[in-house]
Design a protein around this motif. Structure first.
Motif, PDB file in Angstrom:
ATOM      1  N   GLY A 297      38.010  17.250 -87.649  1.00 32.21           N
ATOM      2  CA  GLY A 297      37.105  16.896 -88.545  1.00 32.21           C
ATOM      3  C   GLY A 297      36.518  15.861 -87.945  1.00 32.21           C
ATOM      4  O   GLY A 297      35.345  15.302 -88.250  1.00 32.21           O
ATOM      5  N   PHE A 298      37.079  14.749 -87.365  1.00 32.16           N
ATOM      6  CA  PHE A 298      36.549  13.335 -86.828  1.00 32.16           C
ATOM      7  C   PHE A 298      35.560  13.819 -85.642  1.00 32.16           C
ATOM      8  O   PHE A 298      34.498  13.207 -85.353  1.00 32.16           O
ATOM      9  N   LEU A 299      35.956  15.028 -85.089  1.00 31.86           N
ATOM     10  CA  LEU A 299      35.156  15.316 -83.803  1.00 31.86           C
ATOM     11  C   LEU A 299      33.688  15.790 -84.544  1.00 31.86           C
ATOM     12  O   LEU A 299      32.592  15.491 -83.996  1.00 31.86           O
ATOM     13  N   VAL A 300      33.822  16.673 -85.468  1.00 31.32           N
ATOM     14  CA  VAL A 300      32.641  16.987 -86.213  1.00 31.32           C
ATOM     15  C   VAL A 300      31.748  15.929 -87.026  1.00 31.32           C
ATOM     16  O   VAL A 300      30.403  15.713 -86.520  1.00 31.32           O
ATOM     17  N   ALA A 301      32.595  14.886 -87.412  1.00 29.89           N
ATOM     18  CA  ALA A 301      31.799  13.897 -88.153  1.00 29.89           C
ATOM     19  C   ALA A 301      31.188  12.883 -87.188  1.00 29.89           C
ATOM     20  O   ALA A 301      29.914  12.541 -87.566  1.00 29.89           O
ATOM     21  N   THR A 302      31.752  12.597 -85.992  1.00 30.29           N
ATOM     22  CA  THR A 302      30.990  11.651 -85.031  1.00 30.29           C
ATOM     23  C   THR A 302      29.921  12.467 -84.511  1.00 30.29           C
ATOM     24  O   THR A 302      29.233  11.832 -83.977  1.00 30.29           O
ATOM     25  N   SER A 303      29.776  13.982 -84.374  1.00 29.52           N
ATOM     26  CA  SER A 303      28.673  14.370 -83.975  1.00 29.52           C
ATOM     27  C   SER A 303      27.353  14.238 -84.966  1.00 29.52           C
ATOM     28  O   SER A 303      26.153  14.800 -84.568  1.00 29.52           O
TER      29      SER A 303
END
Length: 424
Positions: A297-303
């Protein structure tokens, strides 16, 4: 699987060590919250040390403090309980005294102070878990451990807020906070020692004692190093990503940290009780899955970039905190359930070594991966955590299974296997 649906507050306090011990935990946590988040600031502003020297001294203190854990485990296995808890608090009094006595620019005395603080911080979790495991049993023990964590987080948060309000006083305020911390540790140690709780393994009749070896728990201990990374995500990984990659206001980092503390304080006990319908190992594996989902989720959020990135990271941090709560409510409880009584201290010491190692190396790993992008940071975290969850789920509880057998049954099983007869 037995489920703990509800424990009355008075019974929970008794299962956690009693009223005086609960007060000792609160006082100790409050004192720790006053100083620990600002120890780096103390070294830089009060002692005029460079930031790298201060950070290295603190890291060395934490790592070398882990060396004491085998001795702590043996001490616990000789029956000591409240004495070890009190000692973990008293050694931090010595650390604070050294801190206050350190002259400006002296990095060696500061390192010695950090060492004694580190020893106390590493020894306390194992000693506390052993004490609770002596007082409470079964799922009541799991809930008592969860309640202790919730109480400690509340004290840490209150102490940190109080210290933040006092920081306007400059170096004098930091020195005063250190002095108050030392007094809090001393008061907490006195209260903990007054409980006079001692286990008597030698007094147990030989026919009733479990003299089996300590479970190796290799997969569990290795996985716990990775699991422990989640404890530093709100404090290190998210502030670093929010400020350096998303260029967000530091207010987001502060809000996430406060939300993490509030959620742990309010949900640790209810979630632990809710999860008690499943086996501890299953719950610990589930914690790894939840943490893995949060890292993705953090990977998607930072994108999402500057506009939506910070709110998305804050939202996903709630999932990460839930994974942390499930992990904290099951990991120590699983160790106390697996370990025979006569080696409980050594088992908890080994577990704390793995936790301390994870906490010690995670800042270096986070700061090394972050410059390579979100995929390197969160992808690595997700992969390692999912692998760890799989290892936890598939490891066999051989020691626990043997302890469920009647006396001598494990020897009969071994003989049957050796003779080729097996078990039909």
């Amino acid at each position: 699987m037995a489920t703990t649906t509800k424990i009355p507050p008075r019974a929970l306090v008794r299962a956690s060590g009693g009223p005086r011990y609960a007060v000792a935990l609160a006082v100790d946590a409050l004192g720790t919250g006053l100083l620990r988040p600002f120890l780096l600031l103390y070294g830089v502003t009060v002692l005029r040390l460079s930031a790298p020297d201060t950070g290295i001294a603190m890291t060395v203190g934490v790592v070398v403090g882990l060396v004491c854990m085998p001795a702590v485990g043996r001490w616990l296995d000789r029956g000591a309980r409240s004495t070890v808890v009190a000692a973990s608090m008293l050694v931090r009094v010595l650390g604070v005294a050294l801190l206050l006595a350190t002259p400006t620019g002296n990095v060696w005395l500061f390192a010695a102070a950090a060492l004694f603080l580190g020893i106390g911080n590493q020894a306390w979790p194992a000693a506390h878990a052993a004490l609770v495991a002596t007082v409470a049993h079964g799922r009541e023990r799991d809930t008592a451990l969860a309640a202790g964590r919730a109480l400690r987080n509340a004290g840490l948060g209150a102490g940190a807020l109080l210290a933040t309000a006092c920081l306007a006083g400059g170096t004098t305020a930091l020195q005063a906070l250190a002095a108050v911390t030392g007094l809090a540790y001393l008061a907490a140690a006195t209260l903990a020692w007054s409980v006079h709780l001692h286990a008597h393994p030698a007094a147990t009749p030989a026919k009733d004692r479990d003299d089996g070896p300590a479970p190796r728990m290799r997969a569990l201990l290795a996985a716990n190093v990775v699991y422990a990374f989640c404890l530093n995500v709100p404090e290190i990984a998210l502030p670093l990503v929010l400020v350096t990659q998303l260029h967000a206001s530091p207010v987001w980092s502060a809000a996430i940290f406060v939300a993490n503390t509030v959620l742990v304080v309010t949900l640790q006990v209810p979630v632990t009780v809710l999860m008690s319908r499943f086996s501890r190992r299953t719950v610990l594996a589930l914690a790894g899955v939840v943490l893995t989902a949060s890292y993705l989720g953090f990977l998607v959020a930072t994108s999402l970039g500057h506009g939506w990135g910070a709110p998305a990271v804050a939202t996903v941090s709630v999932v990460c905190t839930l994974g942390e709560i499930i992990y904290a409510g099951s990991a120590t409880a699983l160790v106390t359930a697996l370990a025979p009584a006569h080696v409980l201290g050594r088992a908890l010491a080994r577990f704390q070594l793995s936790t301390g190692l994870g906490l010690a190396v995670s800042p270096a790993v986070i700061t090394a991966l972050a410059p390579h992008g979100s995929a390197a940071l969160w992808g690595s975290f997700a992969g390692a955590t999912l692998l760890s969850a799989s290892a936890v789920a598939t490891e066999k509880d051989q020691g626990a299974a043997q302890r469920l057998m009647p006396p001598g049954a494990s020897r009969l099983v071994s003989s049957a296997i050796a003779s080729g007869d097996g078990l039909k």
